[in-house]
Motif scaffolding. Structure first.
Motif, PDB file in Angstrom:
ATOM      1  N   UNK A  79       0.852  -1.186   0.000  1.00 58.23           N
ATOM      2  CA  UNK A  79       0.000   0.000   0.000  1.00 58.23           C
ATOM      3  C   UNK A  79       0.894   1.246   0.000  1.00 58.23           C
ATOM      4  N   UNK A  80       0.432   2.342   0.561  1.00 58.10           N
ATOM      5  CA  UNK A  80       1.241   3.546   0.609  1.00 58.10           C
ATOM      6  C   UNK A  80       1.297   4.257  -0.727  1.00 58.10           C
ATOM      7  N   UNK A  81       2.498   4.645  -1.140  1.00 58.37           N
ATOM      8  CA  UNK A  81       2.685   5.463  -2.336  1.00 58.37           C
ATOM      9  C   UNK A  81       2.046   4.842  -3.565  1.00 58.37           C
ATOM     10  N   UNK A  82       2.232   3.549  -3.754  1.00 57.66           N
ATOM     11  CA  UNK A  82       1.717   2.921  -4.972  1.00 57.66           C
ATOM     12  C   UNK A  82       0.190   2.938  -4.998  1.00 57.66           C
ATOM     13  N   UNK A  83      -0.464   2.749  -3.861  1.00 57.16           N
ATOM     14  CA  UNK A  83      -1.929   2.782  -3.815  1.00 57.16           C
ATOM     15  C   UNK A  83      -2.466   4.183  -4.073  1.00 57.16           C
ATOM     16  N   UNK A  84      -1.797   5.185  -3.507  1.00 53.41           N
ATOM     17  CA  UNK A  84      -2.278   6.552  -3.711  1.00 53.41           C
ATOM     18  C   UNK A  84      -2.061   7.008  -5.150  1.00 53.41           C
ATOM     19  N   UNK A  85      -0.918   6.645  -5.730  1.00 53.81           N
ATOM     20  CA  UNK A  85      -0.689   6.984  -7.136  1.00 53.81           C
ATOM     21  C   UNK A  85      -1.708   6.291  -8.031  1.00 53.81           C
ATOM     22  N   UNK A  86      -1.988   5.025  -7.750  1.00 57.40           N
ATOM     23  CA  UNK A  86      -2.982   4.297  -8.529  1.00 57.40           C
ATOM     24  C   UNK A  86      -4.362   4.926  -8.370  1.00 57.40           C
ATOM     25  N   UNK A  95      -9.878   8.020  -3.227  1.00 56.77           N
ATOM     26  CA  UNK A  95      -8.618   8.734  -3.376  1.00 56.77           C
ATOM     27  C   UNK A  95      -7.455   8.025  -2.700  1.00 56.77           C
ATOM     28  N   UNK A  96      -7.730   6.940  -1.982  1.00 58.33           N
ATOM     29  CA  UNK A  96      -6.670   6.206  -1.281  1.00 58.33           C
ATOM     30  C   UNK A  96      -6.635   4.712  -1.587  1.00 58.33           C
ATOM     31  N   UNK A  97      -7.775   4.098  -1.898  1.00 59.44           N
ATOM     32  CA  UNK A  97      -7.847   2.629  -1.945  1.00 59.44           C
ATOM     33  C   UNK A  97      -7.579   2.037  -3.326  1.00 59.44           C
ATOM     34  N   UNK A  98      -7.289   2.886  -4.321  1.00 62.94           N
ATOM     35  CA  UNK A  98      -7.079   2.373  -5.661  1.00 62.94           C
ATOM     36  C   UNK A  98      -8.073   2.907  -6.669  1.00 62.94           C
ATOM     37  N   UNK A  99      -8.761   4.002  -6.300  1.00 64.77           N
ATOM     38  CA  UNK A  99      -9.681   4.635  -7.224  1.00 64.77           C
ATOM     39  C   UNK A  99     -11.058   3.998  -7.242  1.00 64.77           C
ATOM     40  N   UNK A 100     -11.850   4.342  -8.247  1.00 66.36           N
ATOM     41  CA  UNK A 100     -13.203   3.803  -8.363  1.00 66.36           C
ATOM     42  C   UNK A 100     -13.192   2.317  -8.709  1.00 66.36           C
ATOM     43  N   UNK A 101     -12.185   1.870  -9.422  1.00 66.55           N
ATOM     44  CA  UNK A 101     -12.127   0.456  -9.794  1.00 66.55           C
ATOM     45  C   UNK A 101     -12.075  -0.420  -8.553  1.00 66.55           C
ATOM     46  N   UNK A 102     -11.245  -0.034  -7.584  1.00 70.92           N
ATOM     47  CA  UNK A 102     -11.125  -0.805  -6.349  1.00 70.92           C
ATOM     48  C   UNK A 102     -12.305  -0.541  -5.421  1.00 70.92           C
TER      49      UNK A 102
END
Length: 370
Positions: free
Chosen positions: A97-104, A276-283
């Protein structure tokens, strides 16, 4: 249609809190100073925007431009499953999680904005179109208030049409006893017909959380949000068995597997994926469907209502949108005439995608070097 560019930038802002002189740094807390904004451009000229919050924000900007763009460039922005699969396989095979999840998250929100603009549908409609409006609650109970100011602010927001109010707990030097007194001051100020929520932002030990719950049981709290250290699912389940106050959690969890843990442990009554944190609308959609299977509602925690309103309206079990005054201030700065609640209810804009128009001057004035 193909993704051709991702432009990410770092921004900061401050807010004015009712009844408090001067501005407060960030979104209401000193450490919440930064947010990341991105735009995704396609070869057909359609541009979508996305946003994520303050955690390791400099790293998120670099991740989007230096790591994500090479991976997703020339992919079709409508193929969100393929994009997530490639991101997981190439950048995050261990589901960190962290940076990669927020960027995604930032990227994915922009992709759904593009899809909506291309299809001439709102993101809420693309998610399922369950309704066009969503009730909102206002997060107003900042620690800068004393008890009297807290009560006055609560009355002010009820006069402005809100029927649900959330206050921060877990940060006062007086500990859980002062928190209990502050919650009681709100209840006395607004009466019995208003929902009150508490948010500890992970800051209580299990013992402290139980003591606070016991002290305010008669205040008829709608939910206690993220009461415990680390969102410990086992300890949350124990607290849930010990109190009649519904528990809510999940707003900062970075993907569906962390949120699944809360469900499997029967740790929460309300699940709180934040796009905005969990991977966007897709997640978020996957988490909402998981929650539906277990008859759980989802509600917005963690702010950013202009984005999460689409999840709450579009999905069958979507409930309340968080009208967080700090994030609202950001939205009013970087967008032109963004939607706002009427009588405590938010309506999805008619315009396609997110329905938001970027204020270029606002973006420019809030931008900081990354």
């Amino acid at each position: 249609m193909k993704i051709k560019d991702i432009r990410a930038s770092l921004h900061t802002t401050s807010i004015e809190i009712p009844l408090i002189e001067g501005k407060v740094a960030g979104y209401g807390r000193e450490e919440q100073k930064l947010f990341v904004f991105c735009e995704v451009e396609t070869d057909e000229g359609i541009v979508g925007c996305g946003l994520t919050g303050h955690f390791l924000a400099h790293s998120v900007v670099a991740a989007l431009e230096k790591h994500f763009l090479p991976v997703v460039k020339d992919m079709d922005p409508r193929d969100v499953e393929a994009i997530h699969q490639r991101v997981f396989k190439t950048l995050n095979p261990r589901a960190m999680t962290g940076t990669v999840s927020m960027a995604l998250s930032c990227l994915d929100i922009a992709l759904w904005d593009i899809q909506g603009k291309q299809a001439n549908r709102t993101v809420a409609q693309l998610l399922g179109g369950n309704k066009t409006r969503a009730p909102a609650y206002v997060t107003f109970g900042f620690p800068q208030y004393d008890r009297d100011q807290l009560a006055e602010a609560a009355r002010l927001h009820v006069e402005n049409g809100f029927r649900a109010l959330k206050t921060v707990v877990g940060v006062d030097k007086g500990g859980w006893r002062e928190d209990a007194a502050r919650v009681r001051a709100i209840r006395e100020a607004v009466g019995d017909g208003i929902d009150i929520m508490m948010d500890a932002n992970y800051l209580f030990s299990p013992v402290e959380a139980k003591l606070l719950c016991r002290a305010v049981e008669d205040c008829h709290i709608t939910w206690f949000e993220e009461p415990l250290y680390q969102n410990d699912a086992r300890a949350l389940a124990d607290l849930r068995r010990a109190t009649g106050i519904p528990l809510a959690a999940g707003q900062m969890e970075g993907h569906r597997w962390r949120l699944r843990e809360l469900v499997e442990h029967q740790a929460v009554d309300i699940l709180q994926p934040n796009c905005t944190y969990c991977g966007g609308y897709t997640e978020t959609r996957k988490v909402a469907h998981l929650a539906q299977i277990y008859n759980l509602p989802i509600a917005n925690g963690g702010g950013w209502p202009l984005f999460n309103m689409h999840s709450m309206a579009g999905l069958m079990n979507g409930w309340l949108v968080e009208w967080h005054l700090g994030m609202v201030s950001v939205g009013e700065t970087i967008f032109v005439d963004p939607p706002s609640p009427e009588n405590g209810t938010l309506s999805i804009p008619d315009a396609p995608g997110l329905g938001l128009t970027i204020d270029r001057d606002g973006l420019k004035t809030t931008r900081v070097a990354s």
